[in-house]
Every structure is written in C-alpha cells, then in structure tokens.
Design a protein around this motif. Structure first.
Motif, PDB file in Angstrom:
ATOM      1  N   UNK A  86      17.860 -63.047  -7.828  1.00 40.90           N
ATOM      2  CA  UNK A  86      18.449 -61.701  -7.876  1.00 40.90           C
ATOM      3  C   UNK A  86      19.176 -61.380  -6.581  1.00 40.90           C
ATOM      4  N   UNK A  87      18.571 -61.774  -5.436  1.00 39.17           N
ATOM      5  CA  UNK A  87      19.206 -61.519  -4.143  1.00 39.17           C
ATOM      6  C   UNK A  87      20.542 -62.247  -4.059  1.00 39.17           C
ATOM      7  N   UNK A  88      20.601 -63.487  -4.492  1.00 31.83           N
ATOM      8  CA  UNK A  88      21.850 -64.243  -4.450  1.00 31.83           C
ATOM      9  C   UNK A  88      22.842 -63.767  -5.501  1.00 31.83           C
ATOM     10  N   UNK A  89      22.343 -63.151  -6.568  1.00 36.33           N
ATOM     11  CA  UNK A  89      23.246 -62.688  -7.625  1.00 36.33           C
ATOM     12  C   UNK A  89      24.083 -61.492  -7.179  1.00 36.33           C
ATOM     13  N   UNK A  90      23.478 -60.612  -6.341  1.00 34.63           N
ATOM     14  CA  UNK A  90      24.194 -59.403  -5.909  1.00 34.63           C
ATOM     15  C   UNK A  90      25.485 -59.732  -5.157  1.00 34.63           C
ATOM     16  N   UNK A  91      25.474 -60.541  -4.076  1.00 38.38           N
ATOM     17  CA  UNK A  91      26.738 -60.869  -3.399  1.00 38.38           C
ATOM     18  C   UNK A  91      27.665 -61.698  -4.282  1.00 38.38           C
ATOM     19  N   UNK A  92      27.094 -62.492  -5.164  1.00 40.27           N
ATOM     20  CA  UNK A  92      27.936 -63.268  -6.075  1.00 40.27           C
ATOM     21  C   UNK A  92      28.723 -62.346  -6.989  1.00 40.27           C
ATOM     22  N   UNK A  93      28.078 -61.269  -7.464  1.00 44.47           N
ATOM     23  CA  UNK A  93      28.752 -60.312  -8.337  1.00 44.47           C
ATOM     24  C   UNK A  93      29.896 -59.610  -7.611  1.00 44.47           C
ATOM     25  N   UNK A  94      29.608 -59.165  -6.357  1.00 41.62           N
ATOM     26  CA  UNK A  94      30.665 -58.497  -5.584  1.00 41.62           C
ATOM     27  C   UNK A  94      31.824 -59.450  -5.328  1.00 41.62           C
ATOM     28  N   UNK A  95      31.472 -60.676  -4.920  1.00 45.47           N
ATOM     29  CA  UNK A  95      32.525 -61.649  -4.645  1.00 45.47           C
ATOM     30  C   UNK A  95      33.322 -61.990  -5.892  1.00 45.47           C
ATOM     31  N   UNK A  96      32.685 -62.027  -7.037  1.00 43.38           N
ATOM     32  CA  UNK A  96      33.392 -62.363  -8.274  1.00 43.38           C
ATOM     33  C   UNK A  96      34.375 -61.267  -8.662  1.00 43.38           C
ATOM     34  N   UNK A  97      33.954 -60.009  -8.448  1.00 41.57           N
ATOM     35  CA  UNK A  97      34.857 -58.888  -8.805  1.00 41.57           C
ATOM     36  C   UNK A  97      36.083 -58.875  -7.905  1.00 41.57           C
ATOM     37  N   UNK A  98      35.870 -59.002  -6.590  1.00 38.47           N
ATOM     38  CA  UNK A  98      36.998 -58.950  -5.685  1.00 38.47           C
ATOM     39  C   UNK A  98      37.777 -60.254  -5.665  1.00 38.47           C
ATOM     40  N   UNK A 122      31.933 -57.742   2.505  1.00 37.74           N
ATOM     41  CA  UNK A 122      30.842 -58.520   3.119  1.00 37.74           C
ATOM     42  C   UNK A 122      29.630 -57.648   3.405  1.00 37.74           C
ATOM     43  N   UNK A 123      29.882 -56.424   3.883  1.00 37.93           N
ATOM     44  CA  UNK A 123      28.779 -55.518   4.165  1.00 37.93           C
ATOM     45  C   UNK A 123      28.031 -55.137   2.900  1.00 37.93           C
TER      46      UNK A 123
END
Length: 376
Positions: free
Chosen positions: A324-336, A356-357
């Motif tokens: 779940x922790x790794x999924x959160x930045x992956x989701x943000x990175x995928x959208x942008x 990044x923040x």
C-alpha cells in the motif's frame, strides 16, 4: 541430545531400521552357546558349532540328564540356514514353523506346533543421537526342558550389542548371572518361566524407550514455541517412532493374552500365571504411555500449525502494508505521467517538487497508520 545437535537434525531416510535378516550368502562360522539352569542356578556356559553338540553338552552318555528342575538354554547369536535346517531336522519341526524360522521381520506372536512352542519377541532400544527406535527380533523355540533363543538382530534380548567374538559373548553371560538372584523363585517353575522372564525383559525395555521419546517430545515443544521452522519435520518423524512402539507393544499384548488363554489348557502353574499378569500390567502401562505420547505429538502439531499460520498472517500484514505504501507514490506518478495537455499544475514551476512531496507524504501517512494498527 544437545541443542546444537538438534539444530543440525537431519536424516537421509525417513525409516531406518537395522537389518533383521541373519541369513545371507556370506559364509561365516556359527557358534552356539548353551548352559543348564539347575535349581534356578545357571551353570557354566559351553560353546558348540552344531545344535546336536549344544544339546549333547548337557547329556550323559547320550541320554538326557536325570536332574530334576533343570532347564537347558541354547542361545544362537547369529544363525545360518544350515543351522536352522539342523534344528528343524533334530526336532522334526512343522513345515509352517520352519518357514517362520527362515523369515524375520515378523510381528510378536505365539504359536504351538504339537510339542513345540514358538514365540516371536520384538525388543526396542532408543537411539537418541538419531531419534529412532531400533527393534530387534527374537525367535524362541521350546520343547520339553530345552529353550532355544535365536537372535535375528545385532543385540541380545536386553538391548546389549552382541559382541563379535566368542569371549565377549561369554563375558556377557558371566555378568548376566548376577541378575538371576531375584529370579530363583520364578525359575523353579520350569522352562516356561524362563520364557516369561525373557518376555518381561523385553517389556521392561520399552520404558527407557518411552522416556527417550518423552524427552525429545519436550524438546520439540520448546522448539515449536521458539519459532523454529524445522519443528514440523521432527514432529512427523517422532510420531512415526511412537506409532511403531504402539504397534509392537500391541502385538506383545496380544501375545501375553494368548499365553494367558492357554494357561489352563496346558496346565501352567498358578504362580507362573501371576508373573504373566505382572508382565501384562507392564504392557498396559506401555500402551497407555505410548498412546498419550502419540496424542501429545498430535496436539503439538496442531499448535505448530496454528503458530505457523499466525506468523504467516503477520508476514502478510507487513507485505500488504508495504504494498500500500508503494502504491501511493506509484498512483501519483502514473497520473502525472499521462502527458495530457490540460492537467492541474502541469506547467507550474513547483509542480515537480509538489508531486514528489505528495508521494513522500502519502507514504509517511500510510506508514504511521500501519504502525498504529501494528501491521508494521
């Protein structure tokens, strides 16, 4: 067994048993040991190379001795087909009995063929270094006042290893004479009494085996609660040994019941029946302890399975939390990373640091939440 040895506990085979078939193709010299027991006192041991010589050593001018209350004991540490054929011919044994003599790995039993009583005994010795129970088989033949003991394994009936040389065997029987003092009253009852004495020796040998199994069971319990993953294998292997003890002691119990049932038919003295009842009582204790040990190992296995499942559940929580922790930045990175022309803050100078923040912040928040829930 030391803790270090238990940690290195390995076996190349699940079932290891000593060879109990003495009849091989290797030529070897056969030595028989015989002696008379007169008035409950064992006489000097004699050696012979043939069965007829062993019997002749206790006769006078070819005729049986007239000594009352005498028992002739013949011990064959290592038999050969030729020797068994000689015994069969000398006593005119039944063909079925001859077939049993030539085949080891039998269950404990008692059978009567005319005037010959045939008994199969299974003794047990616990090898702690291997955590294995070693079973040794013995064939007993009784006719008139002669009792023949044929060893099928590498040990005597009390568990002592059979010496390789004749002098070692003679020394063993010399030392064994010291233990006969308590059996003087018993041995006055005839050759059947000697057979019951051997049966009692076999049964008493199961108690040290149960003690050894109990010690290893206690060690397994400590191993289970310490989280050692090798505990399950030890439980299965020790359970096999307990089952073997349970099966062999059950057959011995049936043997004593058969002897008791034939006591009246063959006019066995009441005093001797009392000794047999004592042996049966010991066997009942062996069966009860072996059954309790088997049940205890089954419960330990269930506890171990529960603890393993609990540890796996804890591991799955940690894996799910990190996922779940790794999924959160992956989701943000995928959208942008979609590269649309019209996206919020796409051309903003601080858009990249903000993304990044946001990734870091979401990861930290999720980590704190999982730590509070004790998932991490």
């Amino acid at each position: 067994m030391s803790p270090e040895s238990r940690q290195r506990f390995e076996r190349s085979s699940l079932r290891k048993r000593p060879s109990t078939t003495p009849h091989d193709n290797v030529a070897r010299e056969t030595t028989l040991f015989s002696r008379q027991i007169i008035n409950s006192e064992p006489q000097e041991l004699t050696t012979a190379s043939t069965f007829s010589d062993a019997l002749a050593a206790h006769t006078s001018e070819g005729r049986p001795t007239e000594t009352t209350g005498s028992i002739t004991q013949v011990v064959i540490p290592r038999s050969t087909p030729e020797l068994l054929n000689e015994i069969a011919s000398a006593w005119d044994l039944h063909p079925v009995l001859i077939d049993d003599l030539f085949h080891a790995n039998q269950r404990a039993k008692v059978e009567r063929y005319d005037d010959v009583l045939f008994v199969v005994l299974k003794s047990a010795v616990y090898i702690d270094a291997k955590e294995e129970v070693e079973f040794n088989e013995f064939h007993l033949l009784m006719k008139d006042d002669v009792l023949v003991i044929i060893c099928q394994g590498d040990r005597f009936i009390d568990g002592t290893p059979i010496p390789a040389d004749t002098s070692g065997v003679q020394e063993y029987f010399t030392n064994e004479k010291r233990s006969w003092a308590k059996d003087r009253e018993l041995l006055t009852l005839g050759p059947e009494a000697l057979m019951y004495r051997l049966l009692d020796t076999v049964v008493d040998g199961y108690f040290p085996v149960l003690d050894g199994l109990q010690d290893d069971k206690d060690g397994i319990e400590r191993q289970v609660f310490s989280g050692d993953t090798a505990a399950a294998e030890r439980i299965y292997l020790l359970s096999q040994e307990v089952i073997d003890v349970l099966h062999n002691s059950t057959h011995l119990n049936r043997l004593t019941q058969a002897l008791g049932n034939g006591a009246a038919k063959y006019a066995i003295p009441d005093d001797l029946r009392a000794y047999l009842d004592d042996v049966t009582d010991h066997l009942t204790r062996v069966l009860a302890e072996a059954g309790e040990l088997r049940e205890a190992l089954s419960q330990i296995l269930n506890v171990n399975s529960t603890l393993v499942a609990q540890r796996q559940n804890e591991d799955m929580k940690k894996i799910s939390g990190w996922a779940a922790i790794l999924f959160a930045p992956t989701l943000v990175g995928a959208i942008y990373g979609m590269n649309f022309d019209d996206m919020p803050e796409l051309h903003w100078a601080f858009g990249y640091p903000m993304a990044l923040g946001l990734m870091l912040g979401l990861g930290v928040v999720l980590y704190i939440v999982f730590r509070v829930k004790k998932w991490m």
